[in-house]
Design an enzyme around this catalytic site. Structure first.
Site, PDB file in Angstrom:
ATOM      1  N   ASP A   1      32.417  68.030  37.709  1.00  0.00           N
ATOM      2  CA  ASP A   1      31.126  67.970  37.574  1.00  0.00           C
ATOM      3  C   ASP A   1      30.530  69.261  37.454  1.00  0.00           C
ATOM      4  O   ASP A   1      30.764  70.330  38.185  1.00  0.00           O
ATOM      5  CB  ASP A   1      30.644  67.423  38.989  1.00  0.00           C
ATOM      6  CG  ASP A   1      28.935  67.757  39.293  1.00  0.00           C
ATOM      7  OD1 ASP A   1      28.621  66.854  40.374  1.00  0.00           O
ATOM      8  OD2 ASP A   1      28.459  67.979  38.433  1.00  0.00           O
ATOM      9  N   ILE A   2      29.763  69.589  36.326  1.00  0.00           N
ATOM     10  CA  ILE A   2      29.552  70.828  35.978  1.00  0.00           C
ATOM     11  C   ILE A   2      28.285  71.500  36.864  1.00  0.00           C
ATOM     12  O   ILE A   2      28.471  72.760  37.019  1.00  0.00           O
ATOM     13  CB  ILE A   2      28.602  70.706  34.511  1.00  0.00           C
ATOM     14  CG1 ILE A   2      28.783  72.244  33.671  1.00  0.00           C
ATOM     15  CG2 ILE A   2      27.401  70.264  34.825  1.00  0.00           C
ATOM     16  CD1 ILE A   2      28.628  71.746  32.113  1.00  0.00           C
TER      17      ILE A   2
ATOM     18  N   ASN B   1      16.721  67.365  26.805  1.00  0.00           N
ATOM     19  CA  ASN B   1      15.781  66.705  25.773  1.00  0.00           C
ATOM     20  C   ASN B   1      14.700  67.774  25.352  1.00  0.00           C
ATOM     21  O   ASN B   1      14.698  68.691  26.036  1.00  0.00           O
ATOM     22  CB  ASN B   1      15.350  65.386  26.210  1.00  0.00           C
ATOM     23  CG  ASN B   1      14.665  65.474  27.263  1.00  0.00           C
ATOM     24  OD1 ASN B   1      13.292  66.116  27.309  1.00  0.00           O
ATOM     25  ND2 ASN B   1      14.918  64.818  28.485  1.00  0.00           N
TER      26      ASN B   1
ATOM     27  N   VAL C   1      23.978  64.560  32.434  1.00  0.00           N
ATOM     28  CA  VAL C   1      24.112  65.686  33.124  1.00  0.00           C
ATOM     29  C   VAL C   1      22.716  66.322  33.413  1.00  0.00           C
ATOM     30  O   VAL C   1      22.581  67.306  34.172  1.00  0.00           O
ATOM     31  CB  VAL C   1      25.073  66.585  32.120  1.00  0.00           C
ATOM     32  CG1 VAL C   1      24.214  66.948  30.807  1.00  0.00           C
ATOM     33  CG2 VAL C   1      25.497  67.842  32.971  1.00  0.00           C
ATOM     34  N   ASP C   2      21.624  66.117  32.467  1.00  0.00           N
ATOM     35  CA  ASP C   2      20.394  66.693  32.798  1.00  0.00           C
ATOM     36  C   ASP C   2      19.862  66.447  34.047  1.00  0.00           C
ATOM     37  O   ASP C   2      19.523  67.453  34.895  1.00  0.00           O
ATOM     38  CB  ASP C   2      19.326  66.268  31.653  1.00  0.00           C
ATOM     39  CG  ASP C   2      17.978  67.009  31.495  1.00  0.00           C
ATOM     40  OD1 ASP C   2      17.403  66.333  30.729  1.00  0.00           O
ATOM     41  OD2 ASP C   2      18.097  68.049  32.253  1.00  0.00           O
TER      42      ASP C   2
ATOM     43  N   SER D   1      25.619  65.714  23.497  1.00  0.00           N
ATOM     44  CA  SER D   1      25.205  64.558  22.776  1.00  0.00           C
ATOM     45  C   SER D   1      26.198  63.426  22.879  1.00  0.00           C
ATOM     46  O   SER D   1      26.192  62.351  22.372  1.00  0.00           O
ATOM     47  CB  SER D   1      25.280  65.151  21.303  1.00  0.00           C
ATOM     48  OG  SER D   1      23.996  65.573  21.098  1.00  0.00           O
TER      49      SER D   1
ATOM     50  N   GLY E   1      26.828  61.314  25.188  1.00  0.00           N
ATOM     51  CA  GLY E   1      26.254  60.255  26.272  1.00  0.00           C
ATOM     52  C   GLY E   1      25.383  59.457  25.616  1.00  0.00           C
ATOM     53  O   GLY E   1      25.417  58.980  24.627  1.00  0.00           O
TER      54      GLY E   1
HETATM   55  N1  APR Z   1      28.963  66.997  34.766  1.00  0.00           N
HETATM   56  C1  APR Z   1      29.723  66.984  33.609  1.00  0.00           C
HETATM   57  N2  APR Z   1      29.338  66.321  32.585  1.00  0.00           N
HETATM   58  C2  APR Z   1      28.360  65.186  32.592  1.00  0.00           C
HETATM   59  C3  APR Z   1      27.936  65.285  34.008  1.00  0.00           C
HETATM   60  C4  APR Z   1      27.989  66.044  34.982  1.00  0.00           C
HETATM   61  N3  APR Z   1      27.588  66.250  36.155  1.00  0.00           N
HETATM   62  N4  APR Z   1      26.936  63.988  34.042  1.00  0.00           N
HETATM   63  C5  APR Z   1      27.233  63.381  32.770  1.00  0.00           C
HETATM   64  N5  APR Z   1      28.159  64.275  32.115  1.00  0.00           N
HETATM   65  C6  APR Z   1      28.607  63.955  30.683  1.00  0.00           C
HETATM   66  C7  APR Z   1      28.325  62.621  30.227  1.00  0.00           C
HETATM   67  O1  APR Z   1      29.612  61.686  30.637  1.00  0.00           O
HETATM   68  C8  APR Z   1      28.533  62.825  28.722  1.00  0.00           C
HETATM   69  O2  APR Z   1      29.959  62.917  28.422  1.00  0.00           O
HETATM   70  O3  APR Z   1      27.971  64.680  29.811  1.00  0.00           O
HETATM   71  C9  APR Z   1      27.860  64.049  28.438  1.00  0.00           C
HETATM   72  C10 APR Z   1      26.571  64.196  27.916  1.00  0.00           C
HETATM   73  O4  APR Z   1      25.927  62.901  28.179  1.00  0.00           O
HETATM   74  P1  APR Z   1      24.365  62.892  28.198  1.00  0.00           P
HETATM   75  O5  APR Z   1      23.897  63.481  29.679  1.00  0.00           O
HETATM   76  O6  APR Z   1      23.890  61.544  28.220  1.00  0.00           O
HETATM   77  O7  APR Z   1      23.689  63.942  27.374  1.00  0.00           O
HETATM   78  P2  APR Z   1      23.543  63.829  25.715  1.00  0.00           P
HETATM   79  O8  APR Z   1      24.254  62.627  25.081  1.00  0.00           O
HETATM   80  O9  APR Z   1      23.445  64.974  25.187  1.00  0.00           O
HETATM   81  O10 APR Z   1      22.038  62.998  25.765  1.00  0.00           O
HETATM   82  C11 APR Z   1      20.782  63.909  26.293  1.00  0.00           C
HETATM   83  O11 APR Z   1      20.236  62.155  27.942  1.00  0.00           O
HETATM   84  O12 APR Z   1      19.909  62.732  30.216  1.00  0.00           O
HETATM   85  C12 APR Z   1      19.060  62.531  29.148  1.00  0.00           C
HETATM   86  O13 APR Z   1      17.304  64.085  29.153  1.00  0.00           O
HETATM   87  C13 APR Z   1      18.674  63.994  28.562  1.00  0.00           C
HETATM   88  O14 APR Z   1      17.356  62.932  27.046  1.00  0.00           O
HETATM   89  C14 APR Z   1      18.524  63.806  26.896  1.00  0.00           C
HETATM   90  C15 APR Z   1      19.635  62.690  26.685  1.00  0.00           C
END
Ligand code: APR
Length: 173
Positions: free
Chosen positions: A9-10, A23, A32-33, A122, A124
């Site tokens: 978990d980052i 975003n 992760v945001d 990107s 997720g």
């Molecule tokens: N620690 C590490 N990695 C994580 C965590 C965490 N706590 N939570 C999620 N992830 C991983 C996801 O499993 C995925 O592999 O981070 C990666 C990126 O996924 P997203 O968080 O969905 O990010 P992204 O695909 O870049 O989409 C960004 O999603 O949350 C919204 O506000 C954000 O609109 C933006 C979009």
């Protein structure tokens, strides 16, 4: 080790900087945001909201990066970057994703952050195929490491499948 792949978990990483896959509004979201904002506390949202809008509702264009303190997180800095939404690969997604890594590292350098953790930007909600994203990430990070071997970069995956994809990309590079 200058470039490693881990499952974590980052928000738990006590490092110089963690990168947020945000975003363009920088006002939080899911994935992760959402995790970073929950762990950092409300001061992070306030700091993001205080960042100037470059256009209506946009504080960080896709491919760019912004930096804030980590507040309640164990990291000193949060570097917010906005990855491309995957549209099939013909809308400069690879170049924009590479820019996320490059621009995040530039801000890390400017803030003397040598130990940086990246999520799978990107991969997720934005739907970027993990193997393609991993290849872009590894190529871009290895370029940066060639210029500055003192960097200590962690690719922080959130699942074993994702770790395996990024580790394979690292081994293949
Ligand atoms: N620690 C590490 N990695 C994580 C965590 C965490 N706590 N939570 C999620 N992830 C991983 C996801 O499993 C995925 O592999 O981070 C990666 C990126 O996924 P997203 O968080 O969905 O990010 P992204 O695909 O870049 O989409 C960004 O999603 O949350 C919204 O506000 C954000 O609109 C933006 C979009």
């Amino acid at each position: 080790m200058p470039l490693t792949v881990v499952i974590a978990d980052i928000t738990t990483l006590a490092t110089d900087a963690i990168v947020n896959a945000a975003n363009e509004t920088l006002l939080g979201g899911g994935g992760v945001d959402g995790a970073i904002h929950r762990a950092a506390g409300p001061a992070l949202l306030a700091a993001c909201r205080a960042l100037p809008q470059v256009s209506l509702g946009v504080r960080c264009p896709t491919g760019k990066a912004r930096i804030t303190p980590g507040f309640a997180l164990p990291t000193r800095w949060v570097i917010h970057t906005v990855g491309p939404v995957w549209h099939g690969g013909n809308r400069d997604e690879a170049a924009l994703l590479a820019n996320c890594y490059r621009n995040a590292l530039r801000l890390a350098y400017e803030h003397d952050a040598r130990r940086i953790a990246f999520p799978a930007i990107s991969c997720g909600a934005y739907g970027y195929p993990a193997a393609l994203a991993a290849a872009v990430a590894i190529a871009t990070l290895r370029e940066a490491l060639a210029d500055d071997p003192s960097l200590d970069i962690v690719l922080c995956c959130y699942s074993e499948p994702m770790r395996a994809v990024f580790q394979h990309a690292l081994n293949a590079a």
